[in-house]
Each structure stands twice: as structure tokens, then as C-alpha cells.
Motif scaffolding. Sequence first.
Motif, PDB file in Angstrom:
ATOM      1  N   ARG A 115      82.995   4.684 -35.642  1.00  0.00           N
ATOM      2  CA  ARG A 115      82.745   3.080 -35.517  1.00  0.00           C
ATOM      3  C   ARG A 115      83.902   2.427 -35.479  1.00  0.00           C
ATOM      4  O   ARG A 115      83.905   1.531 -34.651  1.00  0.00           O
ATOM      5  CB  ARG A 115      81.588   2.809 -36.418  1.00  0.00           C
ATOM      6  CG  ARG A 115      81.225   1.395 -36.176  1.00  0.00           C
ATOM      7  CD  ARG A 115      79.928   1.253 -37.121  1.00  0.00           C
ATOM      8  NE  ARG A 115      79.238  -0.084 -36.629  1.00  0.00           N
ATOM      9  CZ  ARG A 115      78.126  -0.660 -37.390  1.00  0.00           C
ATOM     10  NH1 ARG A 115      77.655   0.081 -38.197  1.00  0.00           N
ATOM     11  NH2 ARG A 115      77.588  -1.849 -37.033  1.00  0.00           N
TER      12      ARG A 115
ATOM     13  N   TRP B   4      76.250   7.451 -30.132  1.00  0.00           N
ATOM     14  CA  TRP B   4      76.550   6.276 -30.959  1.00  0.00           C
ATOM     15  C   TRP B   4      77.807   5.809 -30.668  1.00  0.00           C
ATOM     16  O   TRP B   4      78.102   4.574 -30.629  1.00  0.00           O
ATOM     17  CB  TRP B   4      76.826   6.848 -32.714  1.00  0.00           C
ATOM     18  CG  TRP B   4      75.303   6.866 -33.199  1.00  0.00           C
ATOM     19  CD1 TRP B   4      74.626   8.024 -33.400  1.00  0.00           C
ATOM     20  CD2 TRP B   4      74.639   5.772 -33.720  1.00  0.00           C
ATOM     21  NE1 TRP B   4      73.591   7.752 -33.980  1.00  0.00           N
ATOM     22  CE2 TRP B   4      73.312   6.368 -34.102  1.00  0.00           C
ATOM     23  CE3 TRP B   4      74.783   4.379 -33.722  1.00  0.00           C
ATOM     24  CZ2 TRP B   4      72.231   5.763 -34.774  1.00  0.00           C
ATOM     25  CZ3 TRP B   4      73.702   3.567 -33.928  1.00  0.00           C
ATOM     26  CH2 TRP B   4      72.647   4.275 -34.606  1.00  0.00           C
TER      27      TRP B   4
ATOM     28  N   ARG C 107      76.911  11.533 -32.291  1.00  0.00           N
ATOM     29  CA  ARG C 107      77.930  10.651 -32.667  1.00  0.00           C
ATOM     30  C   ARG C 107      78.755  10.246 -31.420  1.00  0.00           C
ATOM     31  O   ARG C 107      79.068   9.124 -31.057  1.00  0.00           O
ATOM     32  CB  ARG C 107      78.710  10.944 -33.793  1.00  0.00           C
ATOM     33  CG  ARG C 107      78.299  10.692 -34.841  1.00  0.00           C
ATOM     34  CD  ARG C 107      78.972  10.728 -36.248  1.00  0.00           C
ATOM     35  NE  ARG C 107      79.489  12.122 -36.477  1.00  0.00           N
ATOM     36  CZ  ARG C 107      78.686  12.988 -37.152  1.00  0.00           C
ATOM     37  NH1 ARG C 107      77.727  12.467 -37.870  1.00  0.00           N
ATOM     38  NH2 ARG C 107      79.235  14.243 -37.325  1.00  0.00           N
TER      39      ARG C 107
ATOM     40  N   SER D 150      83.561   8.627 -31.781  1.00  0.00           N
ATOM     41  CA  SER D 150      82.417   9.019 -32.662  1.00  0.00           C
ATOM     42  C   SER D 150      82.785   8.392 -34.265  1.00  0.00           C
ATOM     43  O   SER D 150      82.062   8.615 -34.886  1.00  0.00           O
ATOM     44  CB  SER D 150      82.420  10.453 -32.898  1.00  0.00           C
ATOM     45  OG  SER D 150      83.900  10.851 -33.459  1.00  0.00           O
TER      46      SER D 150
ATOM     47  N   GLU E 118      74.389  16.689 -34.553  1.00  0.00           N
ATOM     48  CA  GLU E 118      74.823  15.492 -35.309  1.00  0.00           C
ATOM     49  C   GLU E 118      76.168  15.031 -34.789  1.00  0.00           C
ATOM     50  O   GLU E 118      76.219  13.846 -34.313  1.00  0.00           O
ATOM     51  CB  GLU E 118      74.854  15.285 -36.716  1.00  0.00           C
ATOM     52  CG  GLU E 118      73.568  15.728 -37.365  1.00  0.00           C
ATOM     53  CD  GLU E 118      73.705  15.850 -38.838  1.00  0.00           C
ATOM     54  OE1 GLU E 118      73.822  14.549 -39.394  1.00  0.00           O
ATOM     55  OE2 GLU E 118      73.811  16.797 -39.421  1.00  0.00           O
ATOM     56  N   ASP E 119      77.232  15.607 -34.505  1.00  0.00           N
ATOM     57  CA  ASP E 119      78.420  15.336 -33.933  1.00  0.00           C
ATOM     58  C   ASP E 119      78.318  15.121 -32.444  1.00  0.00           C
ATOM     59  O   ASP E 119      78.812  14.145 -31.988  1.00  0.00           O
ATOM     60  CB  ASP E 119      79.436  16.418 -34.007  1.00  0.00           C
ATOM     61  CG  ASP E 119      79.792  17.053 -35.598  1.00  0.00           C
ATOM     62  OD1 ASP E 119      79.707  16.106 -36.468  1.00  0.00           O
ATOM     63  OD2 ASP E 119      80.311  18.148 -35.795  1.00  0.00           O
TER      64      ASP E 119
END
Length: 269
Positions: free
Chosen positions: A66, A116, A112, A64, A108-109
Motif C-alpha cells: 500500500r 488491492w 493483493r 501489492s 492472498e498474494d
Amino acid sequence: MRRVVIITGASDGIGAEMALQLAAKRGSELALVLAARNAQQLDTVAGQCQALGAHTLAAPTDVSVREECQRLIDAAVARFGRIDALVNNAGRSAHALFEQVEDLGWYEDLMRVNLWGSVWCTQAALPHLKAARGSIVAVSSLAGLVGVPGRTAYSATKFAMTGFFEALRAELKGAGVSVTIAYPGVVATQIRYRGYNARGEVAGASGLKEENAMPVEECARLIIGGMERREREVVMTTKGKLGRLLKLLAPGLVEKMALAAVKDEVRPR
């Protein structure tokens, strides 16, 4: 030439089982780069793979973040010089009725981690995968094909994964890089017990019926087979294949099938 495979979410569950099966199959011809947050469990899996003859690198990673995804890929290339396959397996589960969720921060977490993390790892690895004409695996879920009640957050992340990797597959067709999307159903792991509840806390229980959960060994074997045959998709259950077809022909029936997979006490009223 030694084949280099990166597996995220490799400290337990599907990721750990894939690592063990690949190590048993390829032995010294294989280099495994194993990534997860739990360094102690990761070292244990790496040791088991080494005992089967594989070369390993345990790389504690929170996908989570980057920068940690980039460090993972850099470490793999620095150690082994190439990347032949990237298995985007790291993920977290969740079960909550949307109307019961007050703070959407954990949505949102979850995005990620599930989306993501896969996007960031894939972007960092892509030049090396193209050089090797390698393989990408995205471990999605049947909840990424059919929306499941109580799984709005989880389904959203997995539908997003499906869309991203389907589009990426088309973009990479001329580059010789295969993209395999795997769609497990209920697998006998702890992922649902460790997922979020409506309050964004660790659930501690599964909202799905677990009686007929697929053994993790079978799930890992099916994903590995799909990766090695460079298949587009691995839909693992007859019910999953049927649900995908019926979604177009009889969507109301598919909703009933999705409800039937949810425990009575956590169904919407």
C-alpha cells in the motif's frame, strides 16, 4: 495543457504497449508515469516513450504494498502537478485446479496485486482525478465476467475488480470522473507463463489455448479507445460478448465454452 497518465504494470505486455501507443499519439502533450517492479525494463519503456516525444517518469512500484501505491501517486503529482488518468493494469495470472492447491497463501498474494493494488492506487489518486475530471481504467479480464476452470484464484480477483469499479463508477458519476473496465481475453503476452501454479510457483507454461491470442497491439488500442471515449466497458471479443449474454440465458453452454478455452492436459477430470 499536458495530459498526465499513470500506467501500472507498464514494464511489458499491455501496459508497455499502451504507453508506447499513447506516446506516439500525443507526443509532447503527454506525461507518462510508468510503474512496475522491474526497474530496468521500466527504464527501457520510458526511454522509448521519450523518443516519441512524451515526458516520462519511471517509478519502480510494487502495487501489492500500500505504501508504494501512495508513493507512486505522490511522485506523479510532485513531478507533473496533476493526474488526468490512472490505468490500473498491474496484475498477475494463475492456473491451478482448486483441489490441487494445498497452501492458499498465494491466493492472498494474488488478491493483493490484482485487487488491492488497484484499490490503493485509486484511493490515493482520487482527489487529483476529481480535480481534473479525469479517467480511471481497470484492466480486468473475461475471467472477471465468466468463471474459468483452473482459474478460481484469478477469476476471484478479477470478479472483485469488476464489482469494485462498477460500484465506484456509480459513486463518481456526479464528479465527472469516468470509470472504464476492460475485459481482455487471451492476449499474446507472457502473463500466464509468469503466473502461479498449484504450488504457488512460477507456472512456466500457459493453461489456456494460445493459438488465437489477440495481438497485444490490438488490445492496447482497444483499451485506449475506451478510455478516451470514456466508455463504461471494453469487452474485446465476440466470444466474450456472447458469453456474457449466454451466462444469463444458457449458463451450462457458457461453462462448456470456458472448458473449451483450457488445454486438455490441465482440464478437471
